[in-house]
Design an enzyme around this catalytic site. Sequence first.
Site, PDB file in Angstrom:
ATOM      1  N   ARG A 366       0.667  -1.154   0.081  1.00 13.74           N
ATOM      2  CA  ARG A 366      -0.259   0.147  -0.152  1.00 13.74           C
ATOM      3  C   ARG A 366       0.926   1.297   0.121  1.00 13.74           C
ATOM      4  NH1 ARG A 366      -3.946  -2.010   4.681  1.00 13.74           N
ATOM      5  NH2 ARG A 366      -4.335  -4.232   3.505  1.00 13.74           N
ATOM      6  N   VAL A 367       2.005   1.360   0.560  1.00 15.88           N
ATOM      7  CA  VAL A 367       2.871   2.375   0.619  1.00 15.88           C
ATOM      8  C   VAL A 367       4.196   2.330  -0.251  1.00 15.88           C
ATOM      9  CG1 VAL A 367       1.648   3.347   2.733  1.00 15.88           C
ATOM     10  CG2 VAL A 367       3.875   1.843   2.950  1.00 15.88           C
TER      11      VAL A 367
END
Lengths: 498, 129
Positions: A366-367
């Site tokens: 996600r990051v």
Amino acid sequence: MSTNNIVEEIRKNISLFQKETEKEETGKVIEVGDGIARLSGLSKCQASEMLEFGSGEETTYGLALNLEEETVGCVLLGEYRHIKEGDTVKRTNRILSVPVGDELVGRVVNPLGQAIDGGKEIKTGKFAPIEKIAPGVMTREPVSQPLQTGIKAIDALIPVGRGQRELIIGDRQTGKTAVAIDAIINQKGKDIICVYVAVGQKESKVARIVAKLKEAGAMEYTIVVVAGASQPAAMSYIAPYSGVAMAEYFMDKGKDVLCVYDDLTKQAWAYREISLLLRRPPGREAYPGDVFYLHSRLLERSCRRNKESGGGSITALPIIETQAGDISAYIPTNVISITDGQIFLETDLFYKGIRPALNVGVSVSRVGGAAQIKPMKKVAGKLKLAMAQFREMEAFAQFSSDLDAETKNQIDLGQRLAEVLKQPQYEPVSVSQQVAVIYAVSNGFASSVAVKDMKEWEVGLHAFLEKSKGSLLEKIEAGEWDEKIEKELKEACGQYKK
Amino acid sequence: MKKQSNLQFAKALYQVTKDLPKDKLPEVIRQFFVILQKYNKLKKIDYIVEEFERYSKKQSGIKTIEIETVVKLDGKIKNKIEKVFGEDSEITEKINKEMLGGIKIKVDDTVYDASLKTQLNKLKQFLQA
């Protein structure tokens, strides 16, 4: 130094010593068994305080977990056969702490920080409580630097940034530990401290991993925390917290740390065992109500801290084992929701020979994308698209003669990309080489190579670039990317093709 | 139902017998044993009596003092100890050659350890640090 001087110094030291009457609070053992004990007295006992059973050689420590009206419930950290009903228990006024410091690097320790590698006793002189509140919002910053795992498929498609928590999930025997160990081996020379926490693992497996890390020269920057399968459940329960406490020492010094928890399923089992024995009410799958908090408070401690707070980061690679690929079971869903993405490994892929057996469709980061270096971002974009198209058309691959040219091209490219993403264990690849090989394949420089010869072709490409284009690789490694570099890389690939 | 602890029985017995005239006592004790049998606690009677003693002493403010020394104490020191910790106390003495010297006093759950052995151990730690 003469004898008199020594005597004088000893005298001086002794005179500095303050005689003091020790005041101790004691209690009595009401019942003991199954690794837990119930105690009376100890009315001022703190939560997660260490309690001392017996004395001298036979000292065993306990960890106070349940503070009730009349009794204290505690788990025993070690041998408990010498403890009897009616024995005296002493308070230590210490919250469970582990030694932390540079001395631990390169060592194999148990969750209490005691050496179990046969080496000399570890004396750091510094202790840190194993439970600590995670850094707050104001001291954090977004993930911005990559943590290279050295695995092509991961670094290109599901990149991990420093301070990220990336879950490695999959059935037994799918290479979860292998991914984590490769990531540790790849940190060599990158000034990153690694902590490998083995929870409830077979001692033989741990011994093999430690031997492998030594062989790869990775023990020089690694701490191995082991709570073996034969040790009490309490050890498995506290092991990840000890590991992160040791990691926090290095983060506080502004260093980057990689923490692997192998695996949290077994920690949850250990916690379930302890909770049931302490008569805490069971919930779903008999786990206690706070099993979510068990993992969230651990993983929240991995973070990337901003400059004002001293910098440093802890990247976490927790591992979860699923049963028959069921990622919607209780513990897997919990941990998936806590982490910043997951690397999903599948048995089917593993036996098809795709290793690491990464399911690219389900795995996400996600990051991590924000942390990728520029050249990797450029080539990975193309790779993602090509792989997605390939997956859609993979089923048609068998009818290759009946397909139109464009579809056939896409399948050919996909097959070669899939082949190039395979990687043997313990052979991490540097990021510049990853960029080069992915660039070459996705731009069609390998279209004339047979799929089965891809491995050989790749080895040749690496050797060629290393020999004749060292400076280009260095630039890519440093994260530089513009039209000039791309052109240079293109020319190099062209040269190699000939 | 939750298991009853020894302490709970001891507390119950204390509350019932606290202000009881002497002639009623045998009947109460008999009833208590009937209840103990009902809960299968008869074999725990020793522990219950122990808890009862401790609880009743605590309720009436009597302290249990346990003194450990290497040699037998004379009356003077014992009187002094009694004065420090309160007059209403029950003192037991114990000889323990292992502690080498000094004195160890246990008042209820708190231990005051001034034994030579502990001091030497502390000195050892101090010099090692």
